[in-house]
Design a protein around this motif. Sequence first.
Motif, PDB file in Angstrom:
ATOM      1  N   SER A   1      33.948 -24.143  17.248  1.00 48.28           N
ATOM      2  CA  SER A   1      33.674 -22.725  17.011  1.00 48.28           C
ATOM      3  C   SER A   1      34.847 -22.020  16.321  1.00 48.28           C
ATOM      4  CB  SER A   1      33.334 -22.028  18.331  1.00 48.28           C
ATOM      5  OG  SER A   1      34.383 -22.200  19.250  1.00 48.28           O
ATOM      6  N   ASP A   2      35.857 -22.792  15.891  1.00 48.21           N
ATOM      7  CA  ASP A   2      37.008 -22.226  15.191  1.00 48.21           C
ATOM      8  C   ASP A   2      36.807 -22.302  13.681  1.00 48.21           C
ATOM      9  OD1 ASP A   2      38.351 -21.736  17.598  1.00 48.21           O
ATOM     10  OD2 ASP A   2      39.264 -23.736  17.590  1.00 48.21           O
TER      11      ASP A   2
ATOM     12  N   GLU B   1      30.189 -19.569  20.723  1.00 51.11           N
ATOM     13  CA  GLU B   1      29.964 -20.865  21.356  1.00 51.11           C
ATOM     14  C   GLU B   1      28.452 -21.057  21.467  1.00 51.11           C
ATOM     15  OE1 GLU B   1      32.222 -23.080  22.500  1.00 51.11           O
ATOM     16  OE2 GLU B   1      34.008 -21.914  22.016  1.00 51.11           O
ATOM     17  N   VAL B   2      27.991 -22.292  21.335  1.00 50.56           N
ATOM     18  CA  VAL B   2      26.556 -22.562  21.340  1.00 50.56           C
ATOM     19  C   VAL B   2      25.912 -22.125  22.645  1.00 50.56           C
ATOM     20  CG1 VAL B   2      24.793 -24.360  21.167  1.00 50.56           C
ATOM     21  CG2 VAL B   2      26.814 -24.460  19.721  1.00 50.56           C
ATOM     22  N   LYS B   3      26.530 -22.393  23.766  1.00 52.84           N
ATOM     23  CA  LYS B   3      25.925 -22.094  25.063  1.00 52.84           C
ATOM     24  C   LYS B   3      26.337 -20.733  25.622  1.00 52.84           C
ATOM     25  CE  LYS B   3      24.442 -26.450  25.722  1.00 52.84           C
ATOM     26  NZ  LYS B   3      23.238 -26.998  26.085  1.00 52.84           N
TER      27      LYS B   3
ATOM     28  N   LYS C   1       2.569 -24.684   5.562  1.00 58.79           N
ATOM     29  CA  LYS C   1       2.453 -23.663   6.589  1.00 58.79           C
ATOM     30  C   LYS C   1       3.833 -23.037   6.755  1.00 58.79           C
ATOM     31  CE  LYS C   1       1.982 -23.849  11.581  1.00 58.79           C
ATOM     32  NZ  LYS C   1       1.500 -24.673  12.694  1.00 58.79           N
ATOM     33  N   THR C   2       3.891 -21.741   6.798  1.00 60.59           N
ATOM     34  CA  THR C   2       5.148 -21.036   7.014  1.00 60.59           C
ATOM     35  C   THR C   2       5.289 -20.756   8.500  1.00 60.59           C
ATOM     36  OG1 THR C   2       5.012 -20.022   4.826  1.00 60.59           O
ATOM     37  CG2 THR C   2       6.495 -18.993   6.417  1.00 60.59           C
ATOM     38  N   VAL C   3       6.427 -21.142   9.042  1.00 60.77           N
ATOM     39  CA  VAL C   3       6.692 -20.861  10.450  1.00 60.77           C
ATOM     40  C   VAL C   3       8.009 -20.103  10.540  1.00 60.77           C
ATOM     41  CG1 VAL C   3       5.430 -22.829  11.390  1.00 60.77           C
ATOM     42  CG2 VAL C   3       7.813 -23.103  10.777  1.00 60.77           C
ATOM     43  N   SER C   4       8.087 -19.216  11.495  1.00 63.70           N
ATOM     44  CA  SER C   4       9.324 -18.482  11.746  1.00 63.70           C
ATOM     45  C   SER C   4      10.072 -19.178  12.867  1.00 63.70           C
ATOM     46  CB  SER C   4       9.017 -17.044  12.154  1.00 63.70           C
ATOM     47  OG  SER C   4       8.424 -16.355  11.091  1.00 63.70           O
ATOM     48  N   ILE C   5      11.373 -19.279  12.691  1.00 68.46           N
ATOM     49  CA  ILE C   5      12.181 -19.873  13.745  1.00 68.46           C
ATOM     50  C   ILE C   5      13.313 -18.925  14.098  1.00 68.46           C
ATOM     51  CG2 ILE C   5      11.653 -22.223  13.007  1.00 68.46           C
ATOM     52  CD1 ILE C   5      14.500 -22.363  11.872  1.00 68.46           C
ATOM     53  N   SER C   6      13.792 -19.064  15.292  1.00 66.29           N
ATOM     54  CA  SER C   6      14.931 -18.282  15.743  1.00 66.29           C
ATOM     55  C   SER C   6      16.106 -19.254  15.878  1.00 66.29           C
ATOM     56  CB  SER C   6      14.615 -17.626  17.082  1.00 66.29           C
ATOM     57  OG  SER C   6      15.745 -16.933  17.551  1.00 66.29           O
ATOM     58  N   VAL C   7      17.125 -19.063  15.053  1.00 65.72           N
ATOM     59  CA  VAL C   7      18.300 -19.919  15.106  1.00 65.72           C
ATOM     60  C   VAL C   7      19.302 -19.261  16.048  1.00 65.72           C
ATOM     61  CG1 VAL C   7      20.157 -20.979  13.779  1.00 65.72           C
ATOM     62  CG2 VAL C   7      17.887 -20.704  12.748  1.00 65.72           C
ATOM     63  N   PRO C   8      19.623 -19.919  17.147  1.00 66.26           N
ATOM     64  CA  PRO C   8      20.536 -19.296  18.108  1.00 66.26           C
ATOM     65  C   PRO C   8      21.948 -19.181  17.553  1.00 66.26           C
ATOM     66  CG  PRO C   8      19.938 -21.522  18.806  1.00 66.26           C
ATOM     67  CD  PRO C   8      19.141 -21.227  17.581  1.00 66.26           C
ATOM     68  N   PRO C   9      22.711 -18.184  18.011  1.00 66.93           N
ATOM     69  CA  PRO C   9      24.100 -18.045  17.568  1.00 66.93           C
ATOM     70  C   PRO C   9      24.904 -19.294  17.925  1.00 66.93           C
ATOM     71  CG  PRO C   9      23.412 -16.126  18.836  1.00 66.93           C
ATOM     72  CD  PRO C   9      22.330 -17.137  18.955  1.00 66.93           C
TER      73      PRO C   9
ATOM     74  N   ASN D   1      33.670 -12.121   7.343  1.00 69.10           N
ATOM     75  CA  ASN D   1      33.222 -13.261   8.133  1.00 69.10           C
ATOM     76  C   ASN D   1      31.839 -13.723   7.699  1.00 69.10           C
ATOM     77  OD1 ASN D   1      35.566 -13.162   9.663  1.00 69.10           O
ATOM     78  ND2 ASN D   1      34.660 -11.745  11.131  1.00 69.10           N
ATOM     79  N   ILE D   2      31.501 -14.943   8.065  1.00 67.37           N
ATOM     80  CA  ILE D   2      30.210 -15.519   7.712  1.00 67.37           C
ATOM     81  C   ILE D   2      29.053 -14.750   8.373  1.00 67.37           C
ATOM     82  CG2 ILE D   2      30.089 -17.228   9.564  1.00 67.37           C
ATOM     83  CD1 ILE D   2      29.151 -19.212   7.305  1.00 67.37           C
ATOM     84  N   ASP D   3      29.333 -14.094   9.502  1.00 66.86           N
ATOM     85  CA  ASP D   3      28.282 -13.319  10.181  1.00 66.86           C
ATOM     86  C   ASP D   3      28.248 -11.870   9.702  1.00 66.86           C
ATOM     87  OD1 ASP D   3      30.551 -12.299  11.337  1.00 66.86           O
ATOM     88  OD2 ASP D   3      29.985 -12.762  13.397  1.00 66.86           O
ATOM     89  N   LYS D   4      28.832 -11.609   8.534  1.00 70.31           N
ATOM     90  CA  LYS D   4      28.818 -10.304   7.861  1.00 70.31           C
ATOM     91  C   LYS D   4      29.677  -9.246   8.537  1.00 70.31           C
ATOM     92  CE  LYS D   4      25.781 -11.955   5.001  1.00 70.31           C
ATOM     93  NZ  LYS D   4      26.298 -12.860   4.043  1.00 70.31           N
TER      94      LYS D   4
END
Length: 159
Positions: free
Chosen positions: A74-75, A126-128, A24-32, A97-100
């Motif tokens: 985050s560094d 930062e994750v939060k 089954k293919t599921v879509s996920i949202s990976v938070p920054p 950068n890795i985020d293009k």
Amino acid sequence: SGSGRVVKIKCPKCSGSRYVDNEKTVSISVPPGVHEGQVLRLLGQGYPGTGGGPNGDIIIVVHVDYGDCNVVGSDIYIDRTITLKEALLGTKLYIDNIDKTNTEFDVPECTQPETTIAVPECGFCEVKSVNKRGSLYVKIHVEFPYELTDAQKLQIENL
């Protein structure tokens, strides 16, 4: 004592387990700001529960390819090599950068080999807190020529 039945003729698809594996293919949202090894959980998206219970969860362990970067929190830490001329006179460096995104910063004149330049707010989110970013740390390596012409030697002596 318990309840249940003995299955005499087992289903060829599930071997009597009442469950069939399927994809089954599921879509996920990976938070920054998510980093290597962090776990994401998709509630209720896993296998059906036993005895009619709720579906289980899908557990995802994040793998991030940082390329030639080292990441601490985050560094971001990277190494870059510049020429002797660029080290003496200064230059601009451009980092993908890795985020293009693209980061541009100045390497000041007379930069010494193994100097680390900090570029604030150019690391990972930062994750939060999406609005807060870590720093990018660039360790500068200086490439020296292997030989000099007589004219170059004279120029250096006249410095």
